[in-house]
Design an enzyme around this catalytic site. Structure first.
Site, mmCIF file in Angstrom:
data_model
loop_
_atom_site.group_PDB
_atom_site.id
_atom_site.type_symbol
_atom_site.label_atom_id
_atom_site.label_comp_id
_atom_site.label_asym_id
_atom_site.label_seq_id
_atom_site.Cartn_x
_atom_site.Cartn_y
_atom_site.Cartn_z
ATOM 1 N N CYS A 1 1.083 -0.988 -0.037
ATOM 2 C CA CYS A 1 -0.319 -0.309 -0.152
ATOM 3 C C CYS A 1 0.974 1.468 -0.026
ATOM 4 C CB CYS A 1 -0.897 0.220 1.459
ATOM 5 S SG CYS A 1 -1.693 -1.672 1.484
ATOM 6 N N ARG B 1 -12.109 1.477 -14.169
ATOM 7 C CA ARG B 1 -12.942 1.990 -13.760
ATOM 8 C C ARG B 1 -13.007 3.656 -14.820
ATOM 9 N NH1 ARG B 1 -10.849 2.489 -7.234
ATOM 10 N NH2 ARG B 1 -11.309 0.767 -6.749
#
Ligand code: XMP
Length: 500
Positions: free
Chosen positions: A333, A426
């Protein structure tokens, strides 16, 4: 005198300062006298909706972690995998059917009654059958035995059985299936209704490997196999549904395509879903929770990701029963640097678990077995692993040799990384919140997960707790003691002063 003496801090004292604590920042002290046996320890955790894990591990929905092979292996070892949603068509658009196929493979792997066996038609050639078997692998092996039905479909009229020993993969490729199969009149079959126990008995009594089960009109209903029975015996921890099929979850987004995905994946037999978003405390997630709970009330829905009591309470009010706890703490992350909103893993788990009755799933930053123990001790009911499972034999991708270290490695990448291309899926470009790299090869899940279990059981033994509930109760009463760690203590706890 007479007063109880505790060293270290209770969990409440440890976390009270409002400082972001990771699993590295504290240790658990051995203050409990052990008077239980290791074999009394049960690591079971009940996620709800009939999903009970004997090993409290979920495989993260990530495209370098959760292949069908990994989900099968982990479910056999008592955990559960979540098939990711990052499958794409050549034009980059989402491909739901690939995710569905992965789910079907897991559900088909170890069936008591195989509901949709791979079938062929009598007019197919042996070459067709071989190709169909290759396309429908179970784990890594192609299917080589097929019920033969008139229509070639799973519930058509049964005409025979084509077994591995009935054909040669080289000599008979041009033969028709009907010329090599065992025809119905010579076939031993079961008739529905029949219990699994009766079907098993028949398999053994008749020395069979496969038993087709038909209805009164001779339409194929199920297939029962000996290898499944053997697997049942070999994997006593396996996570199974009421029909003895392995259980599996799937990831779903909060965008409109989710409705189609939910429909298809649940139809394929998935047992629950994870709403897979890095920011779970949103209107989109609440709408999705409501929709899933209403439309699929028997299925497990896991929400998240969240990391604060506020978010927990908000989602719990919507009727959520379990959630992924962790924002920005994962090993791949970069969320914290990218957006500045995140939380150290252990702090999130402790505060969230304290604030909610929902099942807390510790997610991110778990690098070693001791971290799993710490997460469970401070309130988690189960953990999600990405990094710790990415390098296994069953994870997607090939093992390569790292040129610098000479060690075998596999790719592991964040789902918010440029390489996973989630921005494109997306339809808009995004600042990456993850990175891609390699992790050490760890061998098979079948060797690795038993070792993880062994480590957790050792810790429970030291802490004199027979199960996760006892561990939580003891922690909440201040009877599990913790100590903060210095940089020196961290260094000391790793290998030191040793040439390797
Ligand atoms: P570990 O530490 O097990 O963490 O590798 C796995 C978890 O990390 C999350 N995840 C991400 N978080 N950017 C993020 O901020 C990403 O690209 C990303 N990919 C995965 C996810 O919660 C997973 O379970």
């Amino acid at each position: 005198m007479g007063e109880e003496i505790y060293s270290g801090f209770s969990a409440k004292e440890l976390f009270k300062e409002g400082i972001g604590m990771t699993y590295d920042d504290f240790s658990i002290l051995d203050t409990s006298f052990t008077n239980i046996d290791r074999n009394e320890i049960v690591l079971e955790t009940d996620l709800g909706k009939g999903i009970v894990l004997k090993t409290p591990i979920i495989a993260a929905p990530m495209d370098t972690v959760t292949s069908k092979e990994l989900c099968i292996a982990l479910a056999l070892q008592g955990g559960i995998g979540c098939i990711h949603y990052n499958f794409k068509n050549p034009d980059g658009s989402p491909d739901i059917d690939k995710q569905v196929k992965e789910i079907e493979s897991v559900k088909r792997f170890e069936n008591g009654f195989i509901e949709n066996p791979v079938t062929v038609s009598p007019e197919n050639t042996i070459a067709d059958a071989i190709q169909i078997g290759e396309k429908n692998k179970v784990g890594k092996s192609a299917i080589d035995t097929f019920p033969v039905t008139e229509s070639g479909k799973p519930h058509g009229k049964l005409l025979g059985l084509l077994r591995k020993q009935d054909y040669s993969r080289t000599k008979h490729t041009d033969f028709k299936v009907k010329d090599r199969m065992v025809p119905l009149k010579k076939l031993i079959k079961g008739e529905w209704p029949i219990t699994l126990h009766e079907a098993n008995k028949l398999l053994w009594e008749e020395h069979l490997l496969f038993l087709p089960i038909t209805d009164k009109k001779c339409n194929l209903r199920y297939l029962v196999t000996r290898s499944d029975l053997d697997k049942n015996e070999e994997y006593p921890l396996a996570t199974k549904d009421e029909n003895k099929r392995l259980m599996v979850l799937f990831a779903v987004e909060t965008r409109p395509i989710a409705y189609e995905r939910l429909e298809k994946c649940f139809k394929a037999g998935a047992d629950g879903c994870i709403i897979d978003t890095s920011q779970g405390y949103t209107r989109y997630e609440v709408d999705m929770i409501k929709y899933i709970k209403e439309k699929y009330p028997d299925k497990l829905v896991i929400g998240g990701n969240i990391s604060t009591p506020e978010a927990c309470k908000g989602l719990e009010e919507e009727g959520l029963n379990s959630y992924r706890c962790g924002q920005g703490s994962g090993s791949i992350c970069t969320t914290s640097g990218a957006i500045g909103v995140s939380r150290a893993g252990a702090s999130g788990v402790y505060y969230c678990a304290k604030a909610t009755k929902m099942k807390t799933i510790a997610d991110g930053g778990i690098r070693q077995v001791g971290d799993i123990v710490k997460a469970l001790t401070i309130g988690a009911d189960v953990v999600i692993l990405g990094n710790m499972l990415a390098g296994t034999e069953e994870s997607p991708g090939n093992t390569i040799i790292d040129p610098e270290s000479g060690l075998p490695v596999k790719i592991y990448r964040g789902m918010g990384s440029k390489e996973a291309n989630v921005g494109e899926i997306r339809g808009y470009s995004r600042l990456p919140q993850g990175v891609s790299g390699h992790v050490k090869y760890k061998g098979s899940i079948h060797e690795w997960v038993p070792l993880i279990r062994d480590g957790i059981i050792s810790a429970f033994h030291v802490l004199n707790c027979k199960n996760i509930k006892e561990l939580h109760e003891k922690m909440n009463k201040g009877k599990i003691r913790f100590e903060k760690r210095t940089v020196g203590s961290l260094r000391e706890s790793n290998v030191h002063d040793l040439l390797m």
